[in-house]
Scaffold this motif. Structure first.
Motif, PDB file in Angstrom:
ATOM      1  N   ASP A 337       0.870  -1.151   0.000  1.00  0.00           N
ATOM      2  CA  ASP A 337       0.000   0.000   0.000  1.00  0.00           C
ATOM      3  C   ASP A 337       0.922   1.220   0.000  1.00  0.00           C
ATOM      4  O   ASP A 337       1.820   1.318   0.823  1.00  0.00           O
ATOM      5  N   THR A 347      12.131   0.099   0.852  1.00  0.00           N
ATOM      6  CA  THR A 347      12.432   0.329  -0.553  1.00  0.00           C
ATOM      7  C   THR A 347      11.588  -0.518  -1.479  1.00  0.00           C
ATOM      8  O   THR A 347      11.518  -0.279  -2.668  1.00  0.00           O
ATOM      9  N   GLY A 348      10.968  -1.565  -0.945  1.00  0.00           N
ATOM     10  CA  GLY A 348      10.202  -2.450  -1.799  1.00  0.00           C
ATOM     11  C   GLY A 348      11.078  -3.393  -2.604  1.00  0.00           C
ATOM     12  O   GLY A 348      10.621  -4.013  -3.554  1.00  0.00           O
ATOM     13  N   GLY A 350      13.239  -5.664  -0.906  1.00  0.00           N
ATOM     14  CA  GLY A 350      13.593  -6.799  -0.045  1.00  0.00           C
ATOM     15  C   GLY A 350      13.004  -8.123  -0.511  1.00  0.00           C
ATOM     16  O   GLY A 350      13.717  -9.118  -0.623  1.00  0.00           O
ATOM     17  N   LEU A 351      11.709  -8.132  -0.803  1.00  0.00           N
ATOM     18  CA  LEU A 351      11.082  -9.407  -1.149  1.00  0.00           C
ATOM     19  C   LEU A 351      11.509  -9.884  -2.529  1.00  0.00           C
ATOM     20  O   LEU A 351      11.645 -11.083  -2.760  1.00  0.00           O
ATOM     21  N   ALA A 352      11.740  -8.931  -3.442  1.00  0.00           N
ATOM     22  CA  ALA A 352      12.203  -9.321  -4.775  1.00  0.00           C
ATOM     23  C   ALA A 352      13.573  -9.998  -4.654  1.00  0.00           C
ATOM     24  O   ALA A 352      13.829 -11.036  -5.275  1.00  0.00           O
TER      25      ALA A 352
HETATM   26  P1  ADP Z   1      10.378  -2.951   2.019  1.00  0.00           P
HETATM   27  O1  ADP Z   1      11.833  -2.616   1.982  1.00  0.00           O
HETATM   28  O2  ADP Z   1       9.501  -1.847   1.542  1.00  0.00           O
HETATM   29  O3  ADP Z   1       9.948  -3.559   3.295  1.00  0.00           O
HETATM   30  P2  ADP Z   1       9.855  -5.539   0.878  1.00  0.00           P
HETATM   31  O4  ADP Z   1      10.000  -6.029  -0.508  1.00  0.00           O
HETATM   32  O5  ADP Z   1      10.620  -6.266   1.937  1.00  0.00           O
HETATM   33  O6  ADP Z   1      10.268  -4.028   0.860  1.00  0.00           O
HETATM   34  O7  ADP Z   1       8.334  -5.525   1.251  1.00  0.00           O
HETATM   35  C1  ADP Z   1       7.417  -4.984   0.342  1.00  0.00           C
HETATM   36  C2  ADP Z   1       6.110  -4.647   0.980  1.00  0.00           C
HETATM   37  O8  ADP Z   1       5.444  -5.810   1.405  1.00  0.00           O
HETATM   38  C3  ADP Z   1       6.193  -3.804   2.231  1.00  0.00           C
HETATM   39  O9  ADP Z   1       6.354  -2.444   1.954  1.00  0.00           O
HETATM   40  C4  ADP Z   1       4.832  -4.075   2.848  1.00  0.00           C
HETATM   41  O10 ADP Z   1       3.834  -3.299   2.219  1.00  0.00           O
HETATM   42  C5  ADP Z   1       4.594  -5.524   2.487  1.00  0.00           C
HETATM   43  N1  ADP Z   1       4.977  -6.427   3.595  1.00  0.00           N
HETATM   44  C6  ADP Z   1       6.095  -7.174   3.667  1.00  0.00           C
HETATM   45  N2  ADP Z   1       6.121  -7.908   4.789  1.00  0.00           N
HETATM   46  C7  ADP Z   1       4.981  -7.628   5.462  1.00  0.00           C
HETATM   47  C8  ADP Z   1       4.411  -8.088   6.709  1.00  0.00           C
HETATM   48  N3  ADP Z   1       5.036  -8.988   7.480  1.00  0.00           N
HETATM   49  N4  ADP Z   1       3.222  -7.574   7.062  1.00  0.00           N
HETATM   50  C9  ADP Z   1       2.583  -6.662   6.270  1.00  0.00           C
HETATM   51  N5  ADP Z   1       3.061  -6.205   5.084  1.00  0.00           N
HETATM   52  C10 ADP Z   1       4.241  -6.676   4.680  1.00  0.00           C
END
Ligand code: ADP
Length: 669
Positions: A337, A347-348, A350-352
């Motif tokens: 969001d 930064t968005g 991390g998960l990628a």
């Molecule tokens: P960021 O560095 O923004 O955390 P990530 O790729 O790690 O980047 O995460 C992307 C997005 O996923 C976050 O900004 C958040 O919106 C959502 N997110 C990740 N982990 C969680 C969690 N445990 N609970 C809720 N939202 C999450």
């Protein structure tokens, strides 16, 4: 225009055809060939085919690892490759057909029959068709090769650009972070402090963004190489969780770790990358959860449809993620969001990055989540368990006195009971578990005094301290007791009680229990202490840390921070050499494996330069404890060497020693 493959085939054909005399026509030559010669001919062509196929495979591999920048080129290349494969398949079937018919054709042709001649004509047509295909393939291959070179060049340009940009941004950023740090050490008004802190946080966020971008593009460019070193799983996880202890204790949060007994204690793999994924997931869980619990569990993977034998889960009770956003989160720069990014930062990326790493570790990553209830991140991995000897500090000691001891364990959280039960059974104790403190009190009234009580502090009805006081009243004497807490610190814990913060490492638990049972604890100690590590009050040496991995960099930064020290950070050897020339640090922590320029080369260059400049102490950092990297490090001019994971105390003593040698002046603790 001809490819090596094309030339090879032509050469084979000519070689064969010229054997019987150059002035005969090919058909004549074939007529005079023996079946063995024909077979040899076909054999040679098949071999060429295999070579071509191998080339094809190599090329396909090269294509797979290329980056998005060259996506368009890649798409075309892949299409051409598929065409080539089809053509090669066609040739293969034609050759097989010929091989079947040829001996028969020859014998008939030798008898001058018209049927034989027809077959030979057919053969000639096939050879013609085959040659024109080969010519086409040659052309396509050449084009593919040109495109590949172009893609490679684009790729290289991107890497160079990133390295240069990283250096350009990092240098002023180090200034921003370093100077705001210095500012914060001064006497500031509340307003000024707030501003300086904001500058520092922004600087750090920018730095982590750059680290993430670099990391991502490194992985994208296919230059991700996973290390294969034996590591103990529990330590890897507990080390990672240590990073969050302080943050968690500031919120109403519990951080728990459950390691299933069915999971082997040690694996061979890349512990840094494994920790990177875990740290990223736990950091998110901590970030997006304000109250409740975060449970990390590792079990065998029960789902045969998912890749990877082992399953890690990170479950939180945080804000959750809407179902329609989940898949998108694994794309770069995506957040669930937009408004959350403003609220929580991030930064968005991390998960990628995590998805790429998990895939490289032979696993999968996926999410289950409910808005308002929480999220569970799952990832699997595939690494071979190992029996290789692990350094002794990593093996948790068994408190001998626990063998056969009766232990009352009280916690209102089932997962906590399970975690503690596992440890107790591992150490051959006899645990009695209670999720309600009042039930534990009832049990104690009806039974002999237990040897030990382990209890959570925050429970409904009765808190840990009250429970221990009641136990003392029931049995008429003090029972050795350990209170585990992550939320509230008992104001005055009962005498003889040890208080420890959750998550407690298994070996700390072992040590705490040994101390308790040996009667060493007369009153409480082990205050909640992000600050319990020794701090320097005087440290004259300037420190440079050279480390490309964002997680390790963060780790060193954290440890140095706990010692009250600051440092300059670089991400590769080249940056380090430049930084050395610019700021002449006294102590350099130098990772050995880095992109652009490795730590050995950087050390050699710094040594070559230090004829005219200050001679720094260089301490190598390596994840590879078992190889001869230490010897190479010392040969290249390093003074000392630390093996990852770096222990706080090792880092501390290395700093003390290096400061004394580099500055001729001792640090003061
Ligand atoms: P960021 O560095 O923004 O955390 P990530 O790729 O790690 O980047 O995460 C992307 C997005 O996923 C976050 O900004 C958040 O919106 C959502 N997110 C990740 N982990 C969680 C969690 N445990 N609970 C809720 N939202 C999450």
């Amino acid at each position: 225009m001809s490819s090596p493959f094309h030339r090879l085939l032509q050469f084979q054909a000519r070689k064969y055809l010229s054997q019987e005399g150059a002035n005969l026509s090919p058909v004549e030559q074939l007529r005079h060939s023996t079946p063995e010669q024909i077979e040899e001919f076909i054999e040679n062509i098949s071999r060429s085919y295999v070579t071509a196929e191998q080339q094809n495979e190599r090329q396909a591999r090269a294509l797979r690892i290329s980056t998005d920048e060259a996506n368009l080129l890649m798409a075309r290349l892949q299409e051409m490759n598929r065409d080539m494969e089809r053509t090669l398949e066609f040739i293969r079937s034609q050759l097989a057909e010929l091989a079947k018919q040829f001996p028969q054709a020859l014998s008939i042709a030798n008898e001058e029959s018209s049927e034989g001649n027809a077959l030979i004509r057919q053969f000639r047509q096939l050879v013609d068709a085959w040659q024109s295909h080969v010519f086409e393939i040659g052309k396509a291959r050449q084009l593919a090769e040109e495109l590949r070179v172009e893609a490679d060049r684009a790729n290289q340009a991107k890497s160079d650009f990133l390295a240069a940009m990283s250096h350009e941004i990092r240098t002023p950023l180090n200034g921003v972070i370093g100077m705001s740090g210095l500012l914060l050490g001064m006497n500031l008004s509340a307003d000024q402090r707030e501003h300086a802190e904001t500058i520092q946080t922004c600087g750090e966020t920018l730095l982590s963004l750059i680290n993430d971008i670099l990391d991502y593009s490194k992985i994208e460019a296919g230059s991700l190489e996973l290390e294969e070193t034996p590591f103990p799983l529990r330590d890897a996880v507990e080390d990672s969780l240590d990073l969050f202890k302080h943050e968690v204790s500031k919120k109403e949060l519990e951080l728990l770790f459950y390691l299933d007994p069915g999971v082997p204690p040690a694996f061979t793999g890349d512990v840094t990358r494994f920790r990177q994924v875990l740290v990223n997931l736990v950091a998110n869980a901590v970030k997006f959860t304000s109250a409740g619990e975060i449970v990390i569990s590792i079990t065998p993977n029960p789902d045969p449809d998912r890749l990877g034998r082992w399953l890690v889960q990170v479950r939180d009770t945080g804000i959750g993620i809407p179902a329609d956003r989940i898949e998108r989160l694994f794309q770069v720069f995506t957040q669930a969001d937009i408004s959350t990014s403003r609220h929580y930062g991030g930064t968005g990326l991390g998960l990628a990055i995590s998805r790429k790493l998990v895939t490289a570790m032979g696993g999968e990553i996926w999410i289950e989540s409910k808005v308002g209830e929480g999220s569970t991140f799952h990832f699997t991995f595939e690494m071979p368990p190992t029996d290789a000897p692990i350094p002794p500090r990593l093996v948790s000691g068994v408190p001998d006195r626990l063998r056969g001891a009766s232990v009352v364990v009280v916690d209102d959280k089932q997962i906590n009971l399970k975690i503690l039960e596992n440890s107790m059974l591992l150490w051959s104790a006899q645990p009695v578990l209670f999720s309600e403190p009042l039930k534990a009190v009832e049990w104690m009234k009806a039974n002999p005094a237990p040897d030990l009580i382990i209890t959570d502090q925050d429970m409904p009805d009765l808190n840990g301290s009250q429970l221990i006081s009641q136990a003392e009243q029931i049995h008429g004497r003090r029972i050795p007791a350990l209170i585990l807490t992550s939320v509230s610190w008992p104001a005055r814990p009962p005498a003889g009680t040890l208080v420890a913060t959750k998550p407690i490492r298994e070996r700390e638990l072992a040590r705490a229990i040994s101390g308790l049972l040996d009667g060493q604890v007369t009153t409480y100690r082990n205050a909640p202490s992000p600050d319990s590590s020794p701090r320097f009050t005087h440290f004259p040496a300037k420190i440079l840390v050279v480390e490309d991995n964002a997680v390790n960099q963060r780790l060193v930064r954290l440890m140095l921070g706990q010692f009250g020290l600051e440092a300059i950070y670089c991400a590769n050897g080249l940056e380090a050499v430049q930084e050395y020339q610019a700021s002449a640090p006294d102590i350099i922590f130098m990772d050995v494996r880095m992109p652009v320029m490795d730590g050995y080369e950087a050390t050699r260059r710094i040594r070559a330069l230090s004829g005219t400049m200050k001679v720094p102490q260089i301490i190598g950092l390596s994840a590879n404890a078992l190889s001869d990297e230490k010897a190479t490090g010392l040969e290249s001019g390093m003074n000392d060497y630390l093996t990852k994971p770096i222990l706080r105390l090792d880092l501390f003593s290395a700093l003390l020693k290096a400061c004394q040698i580099a500055c001729g002046e001792s640090a003061v603790v």
